[in-house]
Design a protein around this motif. Sequence first.
Motif, PDB file in Angstrom:
ATOM      1  N   ILE A  90       0.837  -1.203   0.000  1.00  0.00           N
ATOM      2  CA  ILE A  90       0.000   0.000   0.000  1.00  0.00           C
ATOM      3  C   ILE A  90       0.866   1.245   0.000  1.00  0.00           C
ATOM      4  CG2 ILE A  90      -1.652   1.327   1.366  1.00  0.00           C
ATOM      5  CD1 ILE A  90      -2.843  -1.364   2.295  1.00  0.00           C
ATOM      6  N   SER A  91       1.935   1.219   0.787  1.00  0.00           N
ATOM      7  CA  SER A  91       2.858   2.364   0.844  1.00  0.00           C
ATOM      8  C   SER A  91       3.511   2.614  -0.502  1.00  0.00           C
ATOM      9  CB  SER A  91       3.925   2.113   1.909  1.00  0.00           C
ATOM     10  OG  SER A  91       4.889   3.150   1.919  1.00  0.00           O
ATOM     11  N   TYR A  92       3.920   1.536  -1.194  1.00  0.00           N
ATOM     12  CA  TYR A  92       4.496   1.695  -2.536  1.00  0.00           C
ATOM     13  C   TYR A  92       3.518   2.424  -3.450  1.00  0.00           C
ATOM     14  CZ  TYR A  92       8.543  -1.427  -1.939  1.00  0.00           C
ATOM     15  OH  TYR A  92       9.731  -1.986  -1.562  1.00  0.00           O
ATOM     16  N   ALA A  93       2.256   1.982  -3.424  1.00  0.00           N
ATOM     17  CA  ALA A  93       1.250   2.570  -4.310  1.00  0.00           C
ATOM     18  C   ALA A  93       0.993   4.030  -3.974  1.00  0.00           C
ATOM     19  CB  ALA A  93      -0.048   1.765  -4.236  1.00  0.00           C
ATOM     20  N   GLU A  94       1.041   4.355  -2.688  1.00  0.00           N
ATOM     21  CA  GLU A  94       0.742   5.720  -2.266  1.00  0.00           C
ATOM     22  C   GLU A  94       1.895   6.690  -2.512  1.00  0.00           C
ATOM     23  OE1 GLU A  94      -2.443   4.760   1.342  1.00  0.00           O
ATOM     24  OE2 GLU A  94      -0.339   5.215   1.806  1.00  0.00           O
ATOM     25  N   THR A  95       3.129   6.173  -2.545  1.00  0.00           N
ATOM     26  CA  THR A  95       4.296   7.063  -2.656  1.00  0.00           C
ATOM     27  C   THR A  95       4.938   7.051  -4.039  1.00  0.00           C
ATOM     28  OG1 THR A  95       5.714   5.318  -1.743  1.00  0.00           O
ATOM     29  CG2 THR A  95       4.824   6.944  -0.204  1.00  0.00           C
ATOM     30  N   GLN A  96       4.492   6.195  -4.931  1.00  0.00           N
ATOM     31  CA  GLN A  96       5.024   6.172  -6.290  1.00  0.00           C
ATOM     32  C   GLN A  96       4.610   7.457  -7.031  1.00  0.00           C
ATOM     33  OE1 GLN A  96       3.151   5.240  -9.494  1.00  0.00           O
ATOM     34  NE2 GLN A  96       1.321   5.916  -8.437  1.00  0.00           N
ATOM     35  N   PRO A  97       5.319   7.835  -8.086  1.00  0.00           N
ATOM     36  CA  PRO A  97       6.409   7.133  -8.763  1.00  0.00           C
ATOM     37  C   PRO A  97       7.753   7.340  -8.063  1.00  0.00           C
ATOM     38  CG  PRO A  97       5.985   9.182  -9.887  1.00  0.00           C
ATOM     39  CD  PRO A  97       4.955   9.092  -8.794  1.00  0.00           C
ATOM     40  N   PHE A  98       8.707   6.437  -8.396  1.00  0.00           N
ATOM     41  CA  PHE A  98      10.068   6.526  -7.891  1.00  0.00           C
ATOM     42  C   PHE A  98      10.994   6.796  -9.067  1.00  0.00           C
ATOM     43  CE2 PHE A  98       7.635   3.370  -5.460  1.00  0.00           C
ATOM     44  CZ  PHE A  98       7.609   3.992  -4.215  1.00  0.00           C
ATOM     45  N   LEU A  99      11.950   7.686  -8.862  1.00  0.00           N
ATOM     46  CA  LEU A  99      12.840   8.097  -9.939  1.00  0.00           C
ATOM     47  C   LEU A  99      14.290   7.951  -9.508  1.00  0.00           C
ATOM     48  CD1 LEU A  99      11.027  11.426 -10.893  1.00  0.00           C
ATOM     49  CD2 LEU A  99      10.693   9.179 -11.948  1.00  0.00           C
ATOM     50  N   LEU A 100      15.114   7.535 -10.436  1.00  0.00           N
ATOM     51  CA  LEU A 100      16.557   7.513 -10.238  1.00  0.00           C
ATOM     52  C   LEU A 100      17.202   8.141 -11.460  1.00  0.00           C
ATOM     53  CD1 LEU A 100      19.111   6.488  -8.649  1.00  0.00           C
ATOM     54  CD2 LEU A 100      19.014   4.463 -10.131  1.00  0.00           C
ATOM     55  N   LYS A 101      18.080   9.109 -11.228  1.00  0.00           N
ATOM     56  CA  LYS A 101      18.769   9.763 -12.334  1.00  0.00           C
ATOM     57  C   LYS A 101      20.251   9.838 -12.013  1.00  0.00           C
ATOM     58  CE  LYS A 101      18.794  13.906 -15.253  1.00  0.00           C
ATOM     59  NZ  LYS A 101      18.221  15.273 -15.447  1.00  0.00           N
ATOM     60  N   GLU A 102      21.011   8.942 -12.627  1.00  0.00           N
ATOM     61  CA  GLU A 102      22.454   8.917 -12.466  1.00  0.00           C
ATOM     62  C   GLU A 102      23.107   8.829 -13.836  1.00  0.00           C
ATOM     63  OE1 GLU A 102      23.444   5.732  -9.829  1.00  0.00           O
ATOM     64  OE2 GLU A 102      22.514   6.697  -8.073  1.00  0.00           O
TER      65      GLU A 102
END
Length: 255
Positions: free
Chosen positions: A155-167
Amino acid sequence: MAYEEFAYTYDRLMDDMPYPQWIRFAKMCWEEHGKPTTVVDLGCGTGNIAIPLAQAGLKVTGIDLSADMLAVARDKEERHRLRSSLAAGGALNWVQQDISEWELHEPVDSVISFCDCMNYLTEPELLIQAFHQTFKGLRAGGTFLFDVHTISQLISYAETQPFLLKEEEVSYIWTCELDEERYEIEHDLTIFVKDERSGSYRRIDELHVQRAYELSWIEKQLLECGFKSVFCYADFKLQPSDEKTERAFFVALKE
């Protein structure tokens, strides 16, 4: 699920995963319930847990469905010349099998499955089958250690997405969609990996599906499979799980 091209980028994306904590948790449990000589690592991926355990002197069989993941694990083993540098008694073996159907010729002292591998078994029947196979694959007195993401964590994943990584070397966009009736989540990843030779970026698309189960239901299934005692701990600690637990750890003992 075969990871295919993703396998060769996996270690770069998983650099910050708490592999030492998983190993430490296993060793704490083994201190409590008996140190093994032979270990099966279900869903071993590229060997980030299996290899250190073999280096510590255990005979480890890594089992994974993905031939590509196992190819990376073998390559890692060969590059570091592990076969000639393992601690006394240590050994490594890689086997391609479905973790819900795995079997070896001889029973082992302990079976581990970390990094939420069991959440990938999205039908209850498959998870129960994996438990049965593990019970059969353990010697008397053996231990089964595994972790799962809890319902609250999905549930936490769904509520806090999206996740971004920029390297510079690798970037991703990670979105999630949760089926609240099944507590099943789809992780949709679009990954961009820099080619060291050309400097251009290669795109990899991955869809990973996981399902969370009630912890009490998991415990019930383990007991019905024949395990004599089942303990459920919270987040890498030998403390009981509760409603705030993100990653639950199960320790099941075979009589």
